[in-house]
Scaffold this active site. Structure first.
Site, mmCIF file in Angstrom:
data_model
loop_
_atom_site.group_PDB
_atom_site.id
_atom_site.type_symbol
_atom_site.label_atom_id
_atom_site.label_comp_id
_atom_site.label_asym_id
_atom_site.label_seq_id
_atom_site.Cartn_x
_atom_site.Cartn_y
_atom_site.Cartn_z
ATOM 1 N N LYS A 224 0.860 -1.196 0.000
ATOM 2 C CA LYS A 224 0.000 0.000 0.000
ATOM 3 C C LYS A 224 0.883 1.227 0.000
ATOM 4 C CE LYS A 224 -4.396 1.105 0.235
ATOM 5 N NZ LYS A 224 -5.566 0.315 -0.157
ATOM 6 N N ASP B 58 -6.938 4.369 -4.739
ATOM 7 C CA ASP B 58 -7.606 4.227 -3.440
ATOM 8 C C ASP B 58 -8.236 5.596 -3.164
ATOM 9 O OD1 ASP B 58 -7.594 2.118 -1.024
ATOM 10 O OD2 ASP B 58 -7.394 4.089 -0.105
HETATM 11 N N1 GLU Z 1 -7.320 0.237 -2.983
HETATM 12 C C1 GLU Z 1 -8.072 -0.953 -3.265
HETATM 13 C C2 GLU Z 1 -8.084 -1.855 -2.061
HETATM 14 O O1 GLU Z 1 -8.131 -1.363 -0.944
HETATM 15 C C3 GLU Z 1 -7.626 -1.619 -4.551
HETATM 16 C C4 GLU Z 1 -6.204 -2.000 -4.619
HETATM 17 C C5 GLU Z 1 -5.756 -2.507 -5.990
HETATM 18 O O2 GLU Z 1 -6.556 -2.570 -6.888
HETATM 19 O O3 GLU Z 1 -4.566 -2.829 -6.096
HETATM 20 O O4 GLU Z 1 -8.117 -3.051 -2.140
#
Ligand code: GLU
Length: 450
Positions: free
Chosen positions: A129, A169
């Site tokens: 992340k 996100d």
């Molecule tokens: N931000 C999204 C999550 O919390 C998607 C992450 C992604 O697609 O890599 O899962």
């Protein structure tokens, strides 16, 4: 103190000592440890290999300076992060969040959750992340572009299609992904699937914007089916105003349910006839024009608007928090229990506080955790990676069918690991945590002490 509680304390206390100020991270780890530690006790190979201890430390965390110049010519400095949590089952994968609340604790909690979530999807993706404390609200398009370019000037050396694949996100949508991708391509001199959530013309996947919301509703359908119920005719309250909430509203309406409440930063609206048809289009139009006040909706359709309030005091069948971490607290839990809301479905990442969860857990409310419910978003990112690898684009129908199947499988995994025979009900928190854990843990054992 019970044996179970003592084990949890023994596991958590060194983490608390070391990372005492990382509130969100400790919360996420504790929720997982509570359900996983008894399983580890019964399966000593995980204990010996100190799997959970290792999973709680990022493989790598990058913190960097993002200098940029605003439209007035003034210098601005933000902090950038990328937490590369776990690569046991695939390249690091997870979104980028731009929000003033972003700090190391938030990044670590999200990366930790992402590791288990990605494992649940059954696709080969590790957990990561990233993001920044940058606030995109009120910034011009040029400011956003300069910021994204500066961020990527550092981040590009740490990511790659087989190393780490970021996505969107909160605060990061197609526009931001575009600017970051453009700068990556320029620096790395290669066109690869290093990001997901890309534009359709340059490697993105159909359905990706709606996928988290659609997946959440598919998962909800399975929960209901499991207790002989259906979504048809159900009333739903959602919080949040982004892609995710929008996907939920659209899919619930399609399946014959009614989203009657939705919230934004200014309060919530109550539309007893349900948000359907052209009202959904209006929501999308509001969002894309950058207006984030739900009051606009209330004014246009003449429905109730409750300033500064959350929608959890309503008597609905299903509550779906889709906004952000810890938005649903003890007072909300009490209201939901009192109003006999049947289902509390987390759609955001960890929207329920630990204290609120404890109340819900001991109630009749059926609870499902975000890491299972919202996994459809990253699963569709996984499908985008597949399409990039084979250099093909699938139709919306194909992607949606894959997504639906994946959500059904995640639900099955939750039942496999979370069905409590004695209570005659599924503990979705335990089910999701264990199912996610086992796959990563076994891979870590196979790969030795790294
Ligand atoms: N931000 C999204 C999550 O919390 C998607 C992450 C992604 O697609 O890599 O899962």
């Amino acid at each position: 103190m019970s044996k179970h509680k003592a084990e949890l304390e023994a596991f958590m206390s060194p983490l608390r000592e070391k990372y005492g100020n990382e509130k969100e991270f400790l919360q996420a780890v504790e929720e997982v440890a509570e359900t996983v530690l008894p399983f580890i006790e019964k399966n000593p190979k995980y204990k010996k290999a100190k799997i959970l201890e290792r999973m709680a430390v990022p493989e790598r965390a990058i913190i960097f300076r993002i200098p940029w110049i605003d439209d007035k010519g003034e210098y601005q400095i933000n902090t950038g992060y990328r937490v590369q949590m776990n690569s046991a089952i695939g390249p690091y994968k997870g979104g980028m969040r731009f929000h003033p609340s972003v700090n190391l604790s938030v990044m670590k909690f999200l990366a930790f959750e992402q590791t288990l979530k990605n494992s649940l999807t059954s696709l080969p993706m590790g957990g990561g992340k990233g993001g920044s404390d940058f606030d995109p609200r009120g910034k011009s398009d040029n400011e956003i572009m300069r910021f994204c370019q500066s961020l990527m000037t550092e981040l590009f050396r740490h990511i790659g299609a087989n190393t780490d694949v970021p996505a969107g996100d909160i605060g990061v949508g197609a526009r931001e992904v575009g600017y970051m991708y453009g700068q990556y391509k320029r620096l790395a001199n290669e066109f690869t699937g290093v990001f997901t959530g890309k534009g359709i013309n340059w490697g993105g996947s159909l359905i990706r914007p709606e996928a988290t919301g659609f997946g959440a509703v598919y998962f909800t359908q399975e929960i209901l089916k499991n207790v002989g119920d259906t979504i048809k005719g159900k009333t739903v309250a959602v919080s949040g105003f982004g892609n995710v909430a929008w996907g939920v509203v659209k899919k619930v309406a399609e399946l014959g349910g009614k989203v009657v409440a939705m919230s934004g930063p200014d309060g919530f609206i109550y539309d007893k006839n349900g948000i359907t048809g052209d009202k959904i289009d209006y929501l999308i139009e509001m969002r894309s024009s950058g207006r984030d006040k739900v009051k606009d909706y209330a004014d246009k359709y003449g429905v109730e608007f409750h300033a500064g309030k959350k929608p959890w005091g309503l008597k609905v069948d299903i509550a779906m928090p889709c906004a952000t971490q810890n938005e649903f607290d003890v007072e909300d839990a009490k209201a939901v229990i009192k109003n006999k809301v049947h289902y509390l479905i987390e759609v955001a990442n960890m929207p329920t506080t630990l204290e609120a969860y404890k109340l819900i857990k001991d109630s009749e409310v059926i609870f499902a955790p975000g890491k299972a419910v919202n996994a459809g978003g990253v699963a569709t990112s996984g499908l985008e990676m597949t399409q990039n690898s084979i250099r093909l684009s699938w139709s919306a129908k194909e992607v949606d069918e894959h997504l639906h199947k994946i959500m059904i499988e995640i639900h099955k995994s939750c039942i496999k690991y979370g069905y409590d025979k004695k209570a005659g009900r599924v503990d979705y928190v335990k089910g999701a945590n264990l199912a996610g854990f086992v796959k990563v843990a076994d891979a870590m054992i196979d790969q030795g002490l790294v």
